[in-house]
Design an enzyme around this catalytic site. Structure first.
Site, PDB file in Angstrom:
ATOM      1  N   CYS A   1     -10.554  -4.185   1.676  1.00  0.00           N
ATOM      2  CA  CYS A   1      -9.631  -3.702   0.547  1.00  0.00           C
ATOM      3  C   CYS A   1      -8.387  -3.902   0.621  1.00  0.00           C
ATOM      4  O   CYS A   1      -7.599  -4.829  -0.133  1.00  0.00           O
ATOM      5  CB  CYS A   1     -10.081  -2.383   0.467  1.00  0.00           C
ATOM      6  SG  CYS A   1     -11.365  -1.620   1.040  1.00  0.00           S
TER       7      CYS A   1
ATOM      8  N   HIS B   1      -4.650   2.216  -1.939  1.00  0.00           N
ATOM      9  CA  HIS B   1      -4.714   1.676  -0.591  1.00  0.00           C
ATOM     10  C   HIS B   1      -3.901   0.573  -0.276  1.00  0.00           C
ATOM     11  O   HIS B   1      -4.035  -0.239   0.679  1.00  0.00           O
ATOM     12  CB  HIS B   1      -6.246   1.129  -0.594  1.00  0.00           C
ATOM     13  CG  HIS B   1      -6.813   1.210   0.733  1.00  0.00           C
ATOM     14  ND1 HIS B   1      -7.815   0.500   1.408  1.00  0.00           N
ATOM     15  CD2 HIS B   1      -6.516   1.889   1.927  1.00  0.00           C
ATOM     16  CE1 HIS B   1      -8.115   1.010   2.510  1.00  0.00           C
ATOM     17  NE2 HIS B   1      -6.895   1.629   3.009  1.00  0.00           N
TER      18      HIS B   1
END
Ligand code: NAG
Ligand code: NAG
Length: 560
Positions: free
Chosen positions: A67, A128
């Site tokens: 990610c 993130h």
């Protein structure tokens, strides 16, 4: 003649001036998970519709198989290594949002391009890419990376957010014992030294005490990821702790819908990134979806994801914006095959999330619908990159891409429109952390794309999976790099004979391109140094209490 040209150009621009932009990003969704990518056992009609109403890309590639780096590349159009977002160690993602690791403010995100062009921009769901830096608070926060509004999670979903298991024990099953053994061996050694009168009893007790502190701290931090990483923020405000995963999709849909309505009311073009928390584990769905699919909770979440996408698209349509909205759907990386049946399905592709070069980790679904600009229901098998979104948005909003830095994304509009048959990417590079482990080559003639793999992941012997996630540092160099005709062999099962003329012609071209690419990387500060990735206790937010006590709250806007 000149005037005619001018009118034609002007007309074609003004028709699509400032389209709204709706970006859907799934988390860990595999290449084989969707109906429109050949899956017959799950139902994803809303997402599938994007393929029939837009262009479907069958060789759509993430710049990383995890990610944080993949998202960094999408936001900036640049390989993560150029921004310091490619890790050299075991920690390849930002596990604790309140560490000093994050997307450098010097990067220009596509959200910033859109905002400069007069768009109102928002992110819903997973970020993130960091919050604070060592020197400045909130520099990595979405609101300082081009978004006007944010509702969601600054970190990521994690297994620790559910009642069943913890990330640390998944990656190192004997972790507690390992830590305890290290502590006991050292403590016994100290006691021996003390008994042999090499050190005084006082020094001995002091040393044992001092040594026990960091060990306990490490234990405590890894055992309490929920406390350190599970929150929902609205803009800068912490509104929910820990995250209630059940119903989160519904809250994201509601927040996203409100934003769209407000933008329409303010008569402003909008860009929204719906960055879903599905399909990442821990998987929990709202009541309406729990137990409804035939494929366990993964299937339930997939159907909820599809519903969420459908709700946003329905709203866009009902507001009469459909013909004036660019819609994009993708996943940040491939399915997490190690954790089946909770991980995604990558179809015939080899490997998955966190692996280095294998396509299962980097080849993801990708559809773009842009009425009036792109054809409906076509497909391209040419290599495209998630980084191309950067260039696409820059042309949609009418902004130049920055010329003071390397942008690795390319203009794929002519390819998607069918005006050219060859991908603008002659080469594409496949990383594991900061290690280059392979590359793709699309010659300027012919129809095939080649893939060279120079490293193999540390798979469990005899199997195609690693222990929880593959490690880049334990991947091994292949004596003879493997060359695949990825066009006819997408599953990477038949490497080209290394004695063939074809191999000898093609491999040096790719190796040379890899060398040149490496040389093009300018040194930059790594965001993954130990100091940067470690959680900062003084920054930990705590709802309704003082960290680490009483850190619980629910958002008054969503009380139940
Ligand atoms: C569809 O996706 C599910 C969920 O990942 C997977 O378990 C299943 O094997 C896939 N089915 C087909 C026919 O591809
Ligand atoms: C804050 O904590 C108190 C005491 O634990 C609790 O009664 C109250 O409901 C909490 N407030 C919120 C907003 O969660």
């Amino acid at each position: 003649m000149f005037r005619l040209c001018f009118i034609v150009i002007f007309a074609s621009i003004s028709v699509n001036a400032k389209p709204n932009i709706v970006l859907f990003m799934a988390d860990d969704l595999g290449y084989g998970d969707l109906g429109c990518y050949g899956n017959t056992s799950v139902k994803t009609p809303n997402i599938d519709k994007l393929a029939t109403e837009g262009v479907k890309m069958t060789q759509h590639l993430a710049a990383a198989s995890l990610c944080t780096p993949s998202r960094s590349a999408m936001m900036t159009g640049r390989y993560p290594i150029r921004s310091g977002m490619a890790s050299s160690n075991l920690m390849r993602v930002n596990i604790w949002p309140y560490s000093a690791c994050g997307l450098p403010p010097s990067e220009i995100t596509y959200a910033e391009l859109a905002k400069d062009a007069g768009y109102t921009t928002a992110l819903f769901g997973k970020w993130h890419l960091g919050v604070h830096s060592e020197t400045e608070h909130n520099v990595h926060h979405p609101l300082n990376q081009g978004f006007d509004y944010f509702y969601g999670t600054l970190g990521t979903n994690m297994d620790d957010f559910g009642p069943e298991t913890k990330v640390v024990t998944l990656s190192r099953p004997y972790w507690y014992w390992e830590l305890f053994s290290i502590w006991s061996v050292t403590t016994v050694a100290l006691i021996c030294l003390c008994r042999a009168r090499y050190i005084s009893v006082f020094t001995c007790v002091l040393l044992i005490f001092l040594w026990s502190m960091p060990v306990t701290l490490v234990y405590w931090v890894f055992d309490n990821v929920l406390l350190f990483s599970s929150f929902v923020h609205r803009n800068y405000d912490l509104v929910e702790q820990p995250i209630r995963l059940a119903g989160l999709s519904q809250r994201l849909v509601q927040e996203g819908s409100e934003f769209i309505r407000n933008a329409v009311q303010a008569d402003k073009p909008f860009l929204i990134l719906m960055s879903w928390v599905h399909m990442h584990t821990f998987i929990e769905t709202g009541k309406a979806f729990t137990g409804k699919s035939n494929l366990g909770r993964y299937g339930d979440a997939l159907e909820e994801l599809d519903w969420s996408v459908g709700e946003i698209l329905k709203l866009v349509k009902s507001l009469g914006l459909e013909d004036d909205t660019l819609v994009y759907f993708t996943s940040d990386n491939g399915g997490h095959v190690e954790i089946a049946p909770d991980g995604g399905y990558n179809g015939i592709l080899r490997g998955g999330k966190a692996h280095g070069a294998p396509d299962g980790g980097i080849r993801v679904p990708g559809m773009i619908k842009w009425p009036g600009v792109l054809p409906k229901g076509t497909e391209t098998d040419e290599p495209t990159s998630l980084m191309d979104l950067y260039n696409l948005i820059s042309s949609a909003v009418g902004q130049q891409i920055p010329d003071d830095r390397t942008v690795d994304g390319r203009d794929i509009l002519p390819l998607l429109q069918g005006n050219t048959e060859i991908s603008p990417h002659e080469f594409m590079f496949h990383y594991c952390g900061n290690k280059l482990q392979g590359a793709r080559y699309r010659p300027r003639t012919g129809t095939n794309t080649w893939k060279l793999v120079t490293y193999s992941p540390n798979l469990i012997p005899g199997r195609d999976i690693c222990q929880f996630v593959c490690s880049c540092n334990h991947a091994f160099v292949l004596d003879t790099p493997l060359l695949y005709d990825i066009t006819s062999d997408p599953g990477e099962t038949n490497p080209i004979d290394s004695n063939s003329k074809q191999y000898k012609d093609i491999v040096p071209v790719i190796l040379e391109a890899m060398k040149q690419h490496k040389n093009s990387i300018e040194p930059t500060t790594s965001q993954f140094s130990f100091r940067k990735v470690a959680p900062r206790f003084d920054w930990q937010p705590c709802c309704n209490g003082t960290f680490p006590f009483n850190c619980y709250c629910t958002d008054p806007k969503f009380p139940e």
